[in-house]
Design a protein around this motif. Structure first.
Motif, PDB file in Angstrom:
ATOM      1  N   PHE A  41       0.860  -1.182   0.000  1.00 23.04           N
ATOM      2  CA  PHE A  41       0.000   0.000   0.000  1.00 23.04           C
ATOM      3  C   PHE A  41       0.890   1.223   0.000  1.00 23.04           C
ATOM      4  CE2 PHE A  41      -2.714   3.303   1.764  1.00 23.04           C
ATOM      5  CZ  PHE A  41      -3.932   3.062   1.131  1.00 23.04           C
ATOM      6  N   ASP A  42       0.603   2.175  -0.884  1.00 20.95           N
ATOM      7  CA  ASP A  42       1.368   3.409  -0.967  1.00 20.95           C
ATOM      8  C   ASP A  42       0.548   4.520  -0.328  1.00 20.95           C
ATOM      9  OD1 ASP A  42       2.827   5.663  -1.579  1.00 20.95           O
ATOM     10  OD2 ASP A  42       3.217   5.087  -3.656  1.00 20.95           O
ATOM     11  N   LEU A  43       1.016   4.987   0.839  1.00 23.21           N
ATOM     12  CA  LEU A  43       0.267   6.018   1.565  1.00 23.21           C
ATOM     13  C   LEU A  43       0.164   7.317   0.788  1.00 23.21           C
ATOM     14  CD1 LEU A  43       1.639   5.690   5.205  1.00 23.21           C
ATOM     15  CD2 LEU A  43      -0.601   4.981   4.360  1.00 23.21           C
ATOM     16  N   ALA A  44       1.164   7.590  -0.052  1.00 27.20           N
ATOM     17  CA  ALA A  44       1.189   8.868  -0.769  1.00 27.20           C
ATOM     18  C   ALA A  44       0.139   8.931  -1.865  1.00 27.20           C
ATOM     19  CB  ALA A  44       2.572   9.124  -1.346  1.00 27.20           C
ATOM     20  N   THR A  45      -0.286   7.767  -2.352  1.00 24.96           N
ATOM     21  CA  THR A  45      -1.245   7.750  -3.461  1.00 24.96           C
ATOM     22  C   THR A  45      -2.523   6.995  -3.116  1.00 24.96           C
ATOM     23  OG1 THR A  45      -0.179   5.778  -4.409  1.00 24.96           O
ATOM     24  CG2 THR A  45       0.586   7.935  -5.196  1.00 24.96           C
ATOM     25  N   GLY A  46      -2.482   6.146  -2.098  1.00 27.32           N
ATOM     26  CA  GLY A  46      -3.656   5.358  -1.731  1.00 27.32           C
ATOM     27  C   GLY A  46      -4.710   6.203  -1.034  1.00 27.32           C
ATOM     28  N   SER A  47      -5.949   5.757  -1.099  1.00 22.60           N
ATOM     29  CA  SER A  47      -7.044   6.525  -0.514  1.00 22.60           C
ATOM     30  C   SER A  47      -7.268   6.140   0.943  1.00 22.60           C
ATOM     31  CB  SER A  47      -8.336   6.266  -1.299  1.00 22.60           C
ATOM     32  OG  SER A  47      -8.796   4.942  -1.057  1.00 22.60           O
ATOM     33  N   PRO A  48      -7.760   7.072   1.757  1.00 21.48           N
ATOM     34  CA  PRO A  48      -8.103   6.733   3.137  1.00 21.48           C
ATOM     35  C   PRO A  48      -9.141   5.614   3.211  1.00 21.48           C
ATOM     36  CG  PRO A  48      -8.060   9.114   2.852  1.00 21.48           C
ATOM     37  CD  PRO A  48      -7.943   8.511   1.482  1.00 21.48           C
ATOM     38  N   GLY A  49     -10.066   5.587   2.254  1.00 24.30           N
ATOM     39  CA  GLY A  49     -11.101   4.554   2.264  1.00 24.30           C
ATOM     40  C   GLY A  49     -10.514   3.158   2.123  1.00 24.30           C
ATOM     41  N   ALA A  50      -9.540   3.008   1.215  1.00 17.55           N
ATOM     42  CA  ALA A  50      -8.908   1.697   1.017  1.00 17.55           C
ATOM     43  C   ALA A  50      -8.164   1.268   2.273  1.00 17.55           C
ATOM     44  CB  ALA A  50      -7.963   1.756  -0.179  1.00 17.55           C
ATOM     45  N   LEU A  51      -7.468   2.220   2.912  1.00 19.35           N
ATOM     46  CA  LEU A  51      -6.735   1.893   4.133  1.00 19.35           C
ATOM     47  C   LEU A  51      -7.706   1.579   5.272  1.00 19.35           C
ATOM     48  CD1 LEU A  51      -4.041   1.588   5.554  1.00 19.35           C
ATOM     49  CD2 LEU A  51      -4.039   4.056   5.994  1.00 19.35           C
ATOM     50  N   PHE A  54      -8.785  -1.980   5.100  1.00 19.97           N
ATOM     51  CA  PHE A  54      -7.740  -2.885   5.579  1.00 19.97           C
ATOM     52  C   PHE A  54      -7.677  -2.865   7.108  1.00 19.97           C
ATOM     53  CE2 PHE A  54      -3.328  -3.435   6.987  1.00 19.97           C
ATOM     54  CZ  PHE A  54      -3.165  -4.765   6.628  1.00 19.97           C
ATOM     55  N   LEU A  55      -7.761  -1.671   7.701  1.00 19.44           N
ATOM     56  CA  LEU A  55      -7.727  -1.567   9.159  1.00 19.44           C
ATOM     57  C   LEU A  55      -8.892  -2.331   9.791  1.00 19.44           C
ATOM     58  CD1 LEU A  55      -6.818   2.230   9.581  1.00 19.44           C
ATOM     59  CD2 LEU A  55      -5.341   0.281  10.112  1.00 19.44           C
ATOM     60  N   ASP A  56     -10.059  -2.228   9.200  1.00 14.80           N
ATOM     61  CA  ASP A  56     -11.220  -2.928   9.738  1.00 14.80           C
ATOM     62  C   ASP A  56     -11.060  -4.442   9.626  1.00 14.80           C
ATOM     63  OD1 ASP A  56     -12.510  -0.617  10.486  1.00 14.80           O
ATOM     64  OD2 ASP A  56     -13.660  -0.441   8.622  1.00 14.80           O
ATOM     65  N   ALA A  57     -10.333  -4.893   8.600  1.00 12.48           N
ATOM     66  CA  ALA A  57     -10.122  -6.332   8.419  1.00 12.48           C
ATOM     67  C   ALA A  57      -9.070  -6.870   9.384  1.00 12.48           C
ATOM     68  CB  ALA A  57      -9.705  -6.614   6.974  1.00 12.48           C
ATOM     69  N   VAL A  58      -7.978  -6.110   9.570  1.00 16.58           N
ATOM     70  CA  VAL A  58      -6.876  -6.571  10.419  1.00 16.58           C
ATOM     71  C   VAL A  58      -7.121  -6.247  11.883  1.00 16.58           C
ATOM     72  CG1 VAL A  58      -4.398  -6.307  10.865  1.00 16.58           C
ATOM     73  CG2 VAL A  58      -5.234  -6.408   8.520  1.00 16.58           C
ATOM     74  N   HIS A  59      -7.767  -5.121  12.134  1.00 15.23           N
ATOM     75  CA  HIS A  59      -8.117  -4.657  13.488  1.00 15.23           C
ATOM     76  C   HIS A  59      -6.890  -4.565  14.408  1.00 15.23           C
ATOM     77  CE1 HIS A  59     -11.866  -3.549  15.451  1.00 15.23           C
ATOM     78  NE2 HIS A  59     -11.293  -3.894  16.595  1.00 15.23           N
ATOM     79  N   VAL A  83       0.951  14.325   3.308  1.00 16.61           N
ATOM     80  CA  VAL A  83      -0.262  13.725   2.745  1.00 16.61           C
ATOM     81  C   VAL A  83      -0.419  12.288   3.229  1.00 16.61           C
ATOM     82  CG1 VAL A  83      -1.408  13.043   0.612  1.00 16.61           C
ATOM     83  CG2 VAL A  83      -0.203  15.233   0.721  1.00 16.61           C
ATOM     84  N   ALA A  84       0.697  11.556   3.298  1.00 15.99           N
ATOM     85  CA  ALA A  84       0.648  10.160   3.754  1.00 15.99           C
ATOM     86  C   ALA A  84       0.109  10.063   5.173  1.00 15.99           C
ATOM     87  CB  ALA A  84       2.043   9.540   3.670  1.00 15.99           C
ATOM     88  N   VAL A  85       0.542  10.971   6.043  1.00 15.49           N
ATOM     89  CA  VAL A  85       0.077  10.954   7.433  1.00 15.49           C
ATOM     90  C   VAL A  85      -1.388  11.381   7.511  1.00 15.49           C
ATOM     91  CG1 VAL A  85       0.397  12.009   9.710  1.00 15.49           C
ATOM     92  CG2 VAL A  85       2.380  11.241   8.403  1.00 15.49           C
ATOM     93  N   ALA A  86      -1.793  12.304   6.657  1.00 11.52           N
ATOM     94  CA  ALA A  86      -3.211  12.675   6.609  1.00 11.52           C
ATOM     95  C   ALA A  86      -4.065  11.467   6.242  1.00 11.52           C
ATOM     96  CB  ALA A  86      -3.410  13.804   5.594  1.00 11.52           C
ATOM     97  N   THR A  87      -3.569  10.642   5.334  1.00  9.91           N
ATOM     98  CA  THR A  87      -4.277   9.420   4.940  1.00  9.91           C
ATOM     99  C   THR A  87      -4.415   8.467   6.122  1.00  9.91           C
ATOM    100  OG1 THR A  87      -3.513   9.596   2.648  1.00  9.91           O
ATOM    101  CG2 THR A  87      -4.201   7.411   3.395  1.00  9.91           C
ATOM    102  N   VAL A  88      -3.322   8.289   6.878  1.00 11.75           N
ATOM    103  CA  VAL A  88      -3.354   7.406   8.049  1.00 11.75           C
ATOM    104  C   VAL A  88      -4.361   7.918   9.078  1.00 11.75           C
ATOM    105  CG1 VAL A  88      -2.013   6.520   9.995  1.00 11.75           C
ATOM    106  CG2 VAL A  88      -0.987   6.600   7.722  1.00 11.75           C
ATOM    107  N   ARG A  94     -11.974   6.884  10.468  1.00 15.87           N
ATOM    108  CA  ARG A  94     -13.113   6.186   9.868  1.00 15.87           C
ATOM    109  C   ARG A  94     -13.238   4.755  10.372  1.00 15.87           C
ATOM    110  NH1 ARG A  94     -12.732   7.521   3.378  1.00 15.87           N
ATOM    111  NH2 ARG A  94     -12.485   9.797   3.506  1.00 15.87           N
ATOM    112  N   SER A  95     -12.139   4.155  10.728  1.00 14.50           N
ATOM    113  CA  SER A  95     -12.130   2.749  11.096  1.00 14.50           C
ATOM    114  C   SER A  95     -12.741   2.528  12.484  1.00 14.50           C
ATOM    115  CB  SER A  95     -10.691   2.218  11.088  1.00 14.50           C
ATOM    116  OG  SER A  95     -10.628   0.913  11.631  1.00 14.50           O
ATOM    117  N   GLY A  96     -13.244   1.330  12.678  1.00 10.03           N
ATOM    118  CA  GLY A  96     -13.768   0.963  13.984  1.00 10.03           C
ATOM    119  C   GLY A  96     -12.751   0.254  14.851  1.00 10.03           C
TER     120      GLY A  96
END
Length: 332
Positions: A41-51, A54-59, A83-88, A94-96
């Motif tokens: 996963f590339d934080l600089a180009t990946g979307s917050p939604g996609a991350l 993944f967070l919801d799946a791995v928890h 931008v990468a940190v903003a994505t994180v 958004r994640s639970g």
């Protein structure tokens, strides 16, 4: 404890991964751009939604971010460090999963400080270059996110794996070349800067401690002692067994101390001046030799790390330099 580590292949990230893997209570997942990451996963180009998905799946219970760029133009630094940190942060909001965030910041966020002073976490940041600005912006995003988060402001990391392009890495390489060619003298520039060096393995211990703690806000990670780069060069020469003479050449922005001859020579950023017989040497632009935008002095006040993380540095600079030299010597 499930930990998601971002940037496991970087200088600091590799040692953080080793430290976390040594803890039997930690289940580690590495996320990054490389093929060897558990999840690409590339934080600089990946979307917050996609991350977020993944967070919801791995928890994970903790997210550690060691990713970032130290070189490049303002646009690239902003993309990878801000931008990468903003994505994180947005993905975590958004994640639970409710994960705690440990962000690895840097002392360049503070900028220049008064010689002789120790910089505490409440100092007003005044970064002196685009790298420090991009990292400070990331810190502000983390602090304003409302997340359970801590930012570790790492001062000048050293030790095994030190990048060859860093001041200590260039110093070791210059000494290796001198020993390999049998030079009885080594001309060095930019040795007047004083920095707070902290071993990367101690940094990894701090990240581990921060992952387990409830501490929030900014915490300095350093040795608490500024060392002049010329003193580091002398230590390196001793551990390397280099018996030649070290000749210092002036660089802009650093005043030669009493007793050091002022050659009036402006050097390129690289430490280690080419020999006069190098036919392919071309003069390079004048530049400050310690390119972190922090001037001639930096020293951390590390009391907060002691009080809130129970952390103290354990590895001294001589051991860090010996490990740097061992890696450089393997290239002979």
């Amino acid at each position: 404890m499930r930990v998601l580590l971002i940037g496991a292949n970087g200088f600091i990230g590799r040692f953080v991964a080793d430290r976390l893997l040594a803890d039997p209570a930690v289940q580690l997942t590495a996320l990054g751009r490389g093929d060897d990451a558990d999840v690409r996963f590339d934080l600089a180009t990946g979307s917050p939604g996609a991350l977020t998905r993944f967070l919801d799946a791995v928890h994970p219970g903790v997210v550690v971010n060691c990713a970032g760029a130290t070189r490049g133009g303002a646009r690239e630094l902003t993309r990878h460090n801000t931008v990468a940190v903003a994505t994180v942060c947005e993905a975590l909001r958004r994640s639970g999963c409710g994960a705690r965030l440990v962000q690895v910041g840097c002392s360049s966020e503070y900028g220049p400080s008064q010689p002789g002073s120790s910089t505490a976490e409440d100092a007003v940041p005044r970064p002196g270059g685009p790298y420090g600005v991009s990292k400070l912006a990331a810190t502000e995003l983390v602090l304003g996110s409302g997340l359970d988060a801590v930012v570790l402001r790492v001062f000048s990391p050293a030790g095994p794996g030190t990048p060859a392009g860093s001041p200590l890495g260039r110093l070791a390489e210059a000494m290796r070349r001198a020993m390999q060619s049998g030079d009885g003298e080594l001309k060095l520039g930019g040795l007047g800067a004083q920095r707070d060096f902290v071993d990367v393995r101690d940094v990894a211990r701090a990240v581990h401690a921060a992952s387990l703690s409830a501490a929030q806000g900014v915490i300095n990670i350093g040795s608490g002692r500024a060392v002049r780069l010329r003193d580091a060069a002398a230590i390196l020469a001793r551990v390397a067994g280099y018996g030649g003479a070290l000749h210092e050449l002036d660089s802009p922005g650093v005043h030669a101390p009493h007793g050091v001859h002022a050659h009036g020579t402006y050097l390129r950023p690289a430490i280690g001046h080419p020999r006069s017989g190098d036919a392919d040497h071309h003069p390079a632009p004048v530049a400050f030799p310690y390119p972190d935008g922090c001037g001639s002095w930096q020293q951390a006040d590390v009391r907060t790390a002691r009080d809130r993380l129970g952390w103290r540095p354990r590895i001294n600079l001589e051991e860090s330099l010996a490990d740097i030299w061992m890696e450089a010597a393997c290239r002979i």
